[in-house]
Design a protein around this motif. Structure first.
Motif, PDB file in Angstrom:
ATOM      1  N   SER A  80      -6.065   4.915   3.447  1.00  0.00           N
ATOM      2  CA  SER A  80      -4.853   4.535   3.149  1.00  0.00           C
ATOM      3  C   SER A  80      -4.674   4.394   1.656  1.00  0.00           C
ATOM      4  O   SER A  80      -5.523   4.556   0.649  1.00  0.00           O
ATOM      5  CB  SER A  80      -4.851   3.060   3.642  1.00  0.00           C
ATOM      6  OG  SER A  80      -5.517   2.377   3.070  1.00  0.00           O
ATOM      7  N   GLU A 130      -4.216   1.592   0.076  1.00  0.00           N
ATOM      8  CA  GLU A 130      -5.050   0.365  -0.500  1.00  0.00           C
ATOM      9  C   GLU A 130      -6.570   0.765  -0.580  1.00  0.00           C
ATOM     10  O   GLU A 130      -7.397   0.352  -1.682  1.00  0.00           O
ATOM     11  CB  GLU A 130      -5.033  -0.836   0.307  1.00  0.00           C
ATOM     12  CG  GLU A 130      -5.391  -1.840  -0.018  1.00  0.00           C
ATOM     13  CD  GLU A 130      -4.551  -2.505  -1.197  1.00  0.00           C
ATOM     14  OE1 GLU A 130      -5.114  -3.297  -2.264  1.00  0.00           O
ATOM     15  OE2 GLU A 130      -3.480  -1.916  -1.280  1.00  0.00           O
ATOM     16  N   VAL A 190      -5.240   0.097  13.098  1.00  0.00           N
ATOM     17  CA  VAL A 190      -5.673   0.700  11.836  1.00  0.00           C
ATOM     18  C   VAL A 190      -5.376   2.233  11.662  1.00  0.00           C
ATOM     19  O   VAL A 190      -5.055   2.878  12.440  1.00  0.00           O
ATOM     20  CB  VAL A 190      -7.352   0.319  11.760  1.00  0.00           C
ATOM     21  CG1 VAL A 190      -7.616  -1.086  11.729  1.00  0.00           C
ATOM     22  CG2 VAL A 190      -7.759   1.052  13.131  1.00  0.00           C
ATOM     23  N   GLY A 223       1.373  -0.720   6.615  1.00  0.00           N
ATOM     24  CA  GLY A 223       0.378   0.222   7.526  1.00  0.00           C
ATOM     25  C   GLY A 223      -0.560   0.938   6.207  1.00  0.00           C
ATOM     26  O   GLY A 223      -1.893   1.223   6.181  1.00  0.00           O
ATOM     27  N   ARG A 258      -0.879  -0.343   3.424  1.00  0.00           N
ATOM     28  CA  ARG A 258      -1.990  -1.178   2.710  1.00  0.00           C
ATOM     29  C   ARG A 258      -3.040  -1.915   3.365  1.00  0.00           C
ATOM     30  O   ARG A 258      -3.438  -2.761   2.752  1.00  0.00           O
ATOM     31  CB  ARG A 258      -0.818  -2.222   2.317  1.00  0.00           C
ATOM     32  CG  ARG A 258       0.302  -2.011   1.172  1.00  0.00           C
ATOM     33  CD  ARG A 258       1.162  -3.064   0.651  1.00  0.00           C
ATOM     34  NE  ARG A 258       2.005  -3.699   1.669  1.00  0.00           N
ATOM     35  CZ  ARG A 258       3.330  -3.031   1.878  1.00  0.00           C
ATOM     36  NH1 ARG A 258       3.553  -2.207   1.363  1.00  0.00           N
ATOM     37  NH2 ARG A 258       3.924  -3.571   3.055  1.00  0.00           N
ATOM     38  N   ILE A 259      -3.266  -1.238   4.425  1.00  0.00           N
ATOM     39  CA  ILE A 259      -4.491  -1.793   5.396  1.00  0.00           C
ATOM     40  C   ILE A 259      -5.767  -1.351   4.452  1.00  0.00           C
ATOM     41  O   ILE A 259      -6.016  -0.294   4.229  1.00  0.00           O
ATOM     42  CB  ILE A 259      -4.547  -1.364   6.495  1.00  0.00           C
ATOM     43  CG1 ILE A 259      -3.489  -2.048   7.440  1.00  0.00           C
ATOM     44  CG2 ILE A 259      -5.930  -1.798   7.341  1.00  0.00           C
ATOM     45  CD1 ILE A 259      -3.212  -1.421   8.610  1.00  0.00           C
ATOM     46  N   HIS A 265      -9.572  -0.623   4.276  1.00  0.00           N
ATOM     47  CA  HIS A 265     -10.564  -0.341   5.439  1.00  0.00           C
ATOM     48  C   HIS A 265     -12.110  -0.268   4.823  1.00  0.00           C
ATOM     49  O   HIS A 265     -13.042  -0.654   5.508  1.00  0.00           O
ATOM     50  CB  HIS A 265     -10.489   1.020   6.326  1.00  0.00           C
ATOM     51  CG  HIS A 265      -9.103   1.142   6.860  1.00  0.00           C
ATOM     52  ND1 HIS A 265      -7.959   1.584   6.357  1.00  0.00           N
ATOM     53  CD2 HIS A 265      -8.704   0.844   7.927  1.00  0.00           C
ATOM     54  CE1 HIS A 265      -6.929   1.877   6.723  1.00  0.00           C
ATOM     55  NE2 HIS A 265      -7.374   1.139   8.227  1.00  0.00           N
ATOM     56  N   GLN A 321     -11.321  -7.924   5.564  1.00  0.00           N
ATOM     57  CA  GLN A 321     -10.150  -7.964   6.277  1.00  0.00           C
ATOM     58  C   GLN A 321     -10.167  -7.583   7.703  1.00  0.00           C
ATOM     59  O   GLN A 321      -9.610  -8.013   8.391  1.00  0.00           O
ATOM     60  CB  GLN A 321      -9.054  -7.246   5.329  1.00  0.00           C
ATOM     61  CG  GLN A 321      -9.203  -7.632   4.143  1.00  0.00           C
ATOM     62  CD  GLN A 321      -8.134  -7.027   3.059  1.00  0.00           C
ATOM     63  OE1 GLN A 321      -7.350  -6.492   3.726  1.00  0.00           O
ATOM     64  NE2 GLN A 321      -7.960  -7.350   1.964  1.00  0.00           N
ATOM     65  N   LEU A 322     -10.894  -6.490   8.013  1.00  0.00           N
ATOM     66  CA  LEU A 322     -11.049  -5.811   9.266  1.00  0.00           C
ATOM     67  C   LEU A 322     -11.328  -6.908  10.294  1.00  0.00           C
ATOM     68  O   LEU A 322     -11.106  -7.029  11.456  1.00  0.00           O
ATOM     69  CB  LEU A 322     -11.685  -4.496   9.380  1.00  0.00           C
ATOM     70  CG  LEU A 322     -11.040  -3.408   8.898  1.00  0.00           C
ATOM     71  CD1 LEU A 322     -11.909  -2.144   8.965  1.00  0.00           C
ATOM     72  CD2 LEU A 322      -9.856  -2.764   9.478  1.00  0.00           C
ATOM     73  N   THR A 352      -9.164  -9.800  11.203  1.00  0.00           N
ATOM     74  CA  THR A 352      -8.019  -9.203  11.883  1.00  0.00           C
ATOM     75  C   THR A 352      -8.642  -8.881  13.221  1.00  0.00           C
ATOM     76  O   THR A 352      -7.862  -9.698  14.520  1.00  0.00           O
ATOM     77  CB  THR A 352      -7.560  -7.921  11.495  1.00  0.00           C
ATOM     78  OG1 THR A 352      -7.050  -7.918  10.083  1.00  0.00           O
ATOM     79  CG2 THR A 352      -6.466  -7.318  12.447  1.00  0.00           C
TER      80      THR A 352
END
Length: 469
Positions: free
Chosen positions: A182, A184, A422, A432, A434-435, A437, A445-446, A449
């Motif tokens: 991603s 991010e 994800v 999406g 900016r997720i 991983h 963060q995962l 969530t």
């Protein structure tokens, strides 16, 4: 009268909602990650429209993809004239530094010799470099196109025999081929190298080009991307790092990657690592980076690690022994499976539309021996087969959580199992791209969530509801 013996005809099952995208899409994303580059698909207009639709919907940014615009006549007599005209038009209208040309199924099937066509144009037109990658969708997935395009770009700008006299001394420059992550993720990786005070060339880097500021004036080509000047200097790095456990095993079987090209031509070592998702994989990445760069792991990452471990402890009672279905790109599934295993979630079904012969081996190397027997591994799968497999599992083995991209939403809805979005593509939610991983921050963060998704499902299913954990 003789009776004709009845011959049974085997049933034919078509792919329904494939768990993959077309090969040229991955190549197009790579070209979007190069400064001043315009992607061009050698094929029909519909192929270009399909790729644009997927990328725009996920990244929420304008994406231009040129096309050589095949017609019925072109399909019969060849597309050489169309390709030359398309290149000339793109060069005139955009003045790009590079045109990335990916071939579609139709041009590959009729046998257009694209490289011969490009050679006839002297590989440059009005100061524009031309790079071609072969990407027929009947031979692979979007990830195969992605890796193929990265290798083609490195090959084009680091030819055999080329070596720049300058070699970095105080600063050890590293090449990073992160794979399909991603925006991010890419930004976070750049931050990590900056904290290590180690220069890095990331290829591709679409993190700014596909997530830039609002425009006051139209930009023919968005700003951002890996500069070609940096790609041309990849042959003076001290190391090339490639992410992907499946990619590493496939390379051992003969696939030539970008790292292989630089190693064979310039002797640059190639270090292959799993995608750094979770504590174990991130430890491996940071320790390796520390060894290559000669610099200690910055204290901030030790603090991030222990915050993550503390979060694992806090949420353990909610995730322990939960069962999950994971799907998506093979390397992404392997990395996510390793992350789930370390937090106590059992990845009972790991599925991908990829066709590599190393998917199962990569999972076996990633997951603990005590867990692998509980995991069903499927590749070359579509969502219909995936759903049927999940529905047929015994109740005490069925997944309680689904983890993957938006293409699995209909399956999750029918199975009545919560979906954690994800990876790529994410079309039915914003952000999406900016997720995060990778790294300890990404895993945190995962984890949050996933835990909150489980809690939401419990609250929703409860007859009385509750407002305190």
């Amino acid at each position: 009268m003789s009776l004709r013996k009845h011959k049974e005809t085997p049933s034919y099952t078509a792919t329904q909602n494939a768990c993959k995208m077309c090969t040229p899409l991955g190549a197009t994303l790579v070209f979007q990650g190069i400064e001043g580059c315009v992607p061009l698909l050698h094929g029909s207009q519909g192929c270009s429209t399909y790729m644009r639709r997927y990328l725009i919907s996920h990244f929420k940014e304008p994406v231009d993809i040129a096309s050589s615009n095949f017609t019925e006549e072109t399909a019969v007599f060849g597309g050489g004239a169309n390709l030359k005209l398309a290149i000339e038009n793109v060069a005139r209208q955009y003045a790009p530094s590079m045109i990335g040309i990916a071939t579609t199924c139709l041009s590959e099937t009729i046998g257009d010799d694209v490289q011969l066509i490009l050679n006839s144009m002297d590989n440059t037109i009005q100061g524009t470099a031309l790079v071609h990658v072969s990407t027929p969708s009947y031979t692979g997935t979007h990830v195969d196109g992605f890796h193929g395009a990265v290798a083609a770009v490195v090959d084009r700008f680091n030819p055999v025999g080329k070596r720049i006299v300058y070699r970095p001394k105080k600063m050890k420059k590293i090449n990073l081929f992160p794979g399909m992550l991603s925006n991010e993720d890419l930004r976070h990786l750049k931050d990590i190298f900056e904290e290590f005070h180690t220069p890095v060339t990331i290829l591709p880097d679409y993190s700014e080009r596909l997530e830039g500021p609002s425009w006051q004036e139209y930009q023919a080509i968005q700003k951002g991307g890996t500069p070609i000047s940096a790609i041309e200097k990849m042959n003076v790095a001290v190391n090339s790092m490639e992410f992907g456990a499946v990619l590493a095993l496939t390379a051992e079987m003969g696939l030539e990657t970008a790292g292989d090209i630089l190693h064979k031509r310039f002797g640059i070592p190639c270090t292959r690592l799993p995608i750094p998702i979770g504590v174990k994989a991130t430890d491996h990445f940071l320790d390796t980076l520390s060894r290559i760069s000669g610099r200690p792991v910055p204290e901030r990452y030790r603090k991030e690690k222990w915050r993550l471990v503390d979060a694992y402890v806090d949420g353990n009672k909610y995730v322990s022994k939960k069962r999950a279905l994971i799907y998506g790109e093979e390397d992404f599934v392997v990395a996510m499976a390793g992350f789930l295993a370390e937090v106590g979630i059992i990845p009972v079904l790991c599925a991908s539309g990829g066709k590599s012969k190393t998917f199962k081996q990569a999972l076996e190397q990633t997951l603990p021996d005590t867990l692998i027997d509980q995991v069903i591994i499927q590749n070359d799968m579509d969502f219909t087969c995936m759903e049927e497999t999940a529905a047929a599992m015994p109740d005490d083995q069925k997944p309680e959580l689904i983890i993957g991209n938006s293409k699995g939403y209909a399956m999750a809805r029918r199975l009545n199992i919560p979906l954690v979005r994800v990876g790529f593509p994410i079309h039915d939610r914003v952000g999406g791209a900016r997720i995060l991983h990778v790294g300890y921050k990404g895993a945190l963060q995962l984890f949050d969530t996933i835990v909150n998704t489980i809690l939401t499902a419990k609250q929703t299913e409860s007859k009385i509801g509750y407002s305190y954990m």
